[in-house]
Write an enzyme that holds these catalytic residues in place. Sequence first.
Site, PDB file in Angstrom:
ATOM      1  N   ARG A  45      35.932  24.224  64.700  1.00  0.00           N
ATOM      2  CA  ARG A  45      35.323  24.964  64.948  1.00  0.00           C
ATOM      3  C   ARG A  45      33.943  24.339  63.746  1.00  0.00           C
ATOM      4  O   ARG A  45      32.675  25.067  64.449  1.00  0.00           O
ATOM      5  CB  ARG A  45      34.929  26.399  65.650  1.00  0.00           C
ATOM      6  CG  ARG A  45      33.651  26.420  66.458  1.00  0.00           C
ATOM      7  CD  ARG A  45      33.920  28.143  67.173  1.00  0.00           C
ATOM      8  NE  ARG A  45      32.086  28.527  67.142  1.00  0.00           N
ATOM      9  CZ  ARG A  45      31.817  28.360  68.209  1.00  0.00           C
ATOM     10  NH1 ARG A  45      32.147  27.466  69.154  1.00  0.00           N
ATOM     11  NH2 ARG A  45      30.548  29.372  68.189  1.00  0.00           N
ATOM     12  N   VAL A  77      26.104  26.237  70.361  1.00  0.00           N
ATOM     13  CA  VAL A  77      27.593  25.597  70.928  1.00  0.00           C
ATOM     14  C   VAL A  77      27.364  27.639  71.214  1.00  0.00           C
ATOM     15  O   VAL A  77      27.443  28.285  70.619  1.00  0.00           O
ATOM     16  CB  VAL A  77      27.991  25.409  69.382  1.00  0.00           C
ATOM     17  CG1 VAL A  77      29.300  25.842  69.808  1.00  0.00           C
ATOM     18  CG2 VAL A  77      28.060  23.894  68.816  1.00  0.00           C
ATOM     19  N   SER A  78      28.459  27.327  72.318  1.00  0.00           N
ATOM     20  CA  SER A  78      28.498  28.565  73.132  1.00  0.00           C
ATOM     21  C   SER A  78      29.732  29.379  72.615  1.00  0.00           C
ATOM     22  O   SER A  78      30.362  29.278  71.498  1.00  0.00           O
ATOM     23  CB  SER A  78      29.538  27.967  74.435  1.00  0.00           C
ATOM     24  OG  SER A  78      28.770  27.466  75.795  1.00  0.00           O
ATOM     25  N   ALA A  79      29.895  30.833  73.295  1.00  0.00           N
ATOM     26  CA  ALA A  79      30.226  31.485  71.959  1.00  0.00           C
ATOM     27  C   ALA A  79      32.447  31.382  72.494  1.00  0.00           C
ATOM     28  O   ALA A  79      32.470  31.103  73.489  1.00  0.00           O
ATOM     29  CB  ALA A  79      29.904  33.103  71.906  1.00  0.00           C
TER      30      ALA A  79
END
Length: 415
Positions: A45, A77-79
């Site tokens: 990530r 950028v999503s959780a």
Amino acid sequence: MSATSTTDTTRAREAMVDAIVADHTRLGQRSLSWAVEQALRTVPRHTFLPGLPSAEAYDHEQAVVTKEENGLALSSVSAPSIIATMLHRADLHPGQRVLEIGSGGYNAALIRELVGPTGQVTSIDIDPDVIARAAQCLADAAVESVHLAVADGEHGFAVRAPFDRIIVTVGAWDLSPAWDAQLAPDGRLVVPMRVRGLTRCLTLERTAAYGHWRALAVDPCGFVRMQGAGEHWEPMPLLHEPDGAQVGLRLEDGPRPDIDALCTALNTDLAEAWSGVTVGAEEATDGLDLFLASAADGWALLTAQRGAIQAGLIRPIVLTGTPALVDTAGASFAYRILRRIPGQERWEFGAVGQGPHATRVAQQLTDLISRWDGDHRGGPGPHIELFPASTPAADLPPGRVVTKRHTHTVLNWDR
Ligand SMILES: C[S@@+](CC[C@H](N)C(=O)[O-])C[C@H]1O[C@@H](n2cnc3c(N)ncnc32)[C@H](O)[C@@H]1O
């Protein structure tokens, strides 16, 4: 990258995945699928968030805003936690063809892992900057074969259709007919959708009937708003206008209450009611919110800026939207508040009413909270179905009907 920093990021990634797995196990009904867990353990990530300390890149609950304009987040950028839930709900298998609407790179890389070399991943974004950024990050992570394109997701992406799965990673208001047209007959659609102002991630499958969808799962989530042809802003009249101390009511489309009367109500006739219903610090209240949104005709979300609370105009609330009830006939409204139970880590739900019928409307709100507590707390939540907007009202099942441009959404709690 040095050996130490590789070890750091690997440890941070393992801790992130452990936290997500633990959350899913704690929430009971949905242990995270093994395939999603392995994909999360594999994809680096931090490569999609260059420059960010690994503690932040691997915080399982943190979305990272990558573009904003006038204080409004346009891209992120999503959780990891919501990404994991959505991928779990999508139930991806090797060889599937997937369309991701709203890019960032990270989720596309996870989908790539899940569908394998025989699958096909298409990721589109309305913003060319986001696509350029995602392309660079995917290259840096050595992830190949993600088809990236600049396109408005409201229209899907016909040239690569049909898709076995469509995963929308931006906050939609309605279901686009293009998604229906481009999804394979037994396909699945995962979409964060606003239902009476509350964003819920719906996992949808079609039934045999034309244009009829049912939700297999309803998960709380938050996403940046969809732009382009599917963009929609619910009306939000202000009850108090000074900058920094604004108070607003976010309403569903439909007949507008008398805003002047509600402005007056904000300054007059205060009443309080208490429900006896309590909640712990770690307990989610998304089920209650959705129940109130379904049950109350006068449902609204009260929004506020800090200055309004500091000035004592309203009690402390969730600034971005607290459940409220508008009593149209009585030119009054009530909103939900909390008070701490002395000596405990628990809070009681109550309501503040304002306007000439303050007592009545505050009582109505606490009665609904008690009804949720007695009949639905800990239950399966509502049965949610979507029908084409052309469906006559008489053919819709019982429940709260929310009508939008393309669909009627029906929420039924009596199942
Ligand atoms: C939360 S971000 C996507 C996160 C991403 N899936 C990830 O890997 O973390 C939402 C994105 O949706 C995009 N977007 C907004 N409206 C859109 C539309 N109509 N069509 C396609 N993308 C859209 C925004 O530009 C933004 O980049």
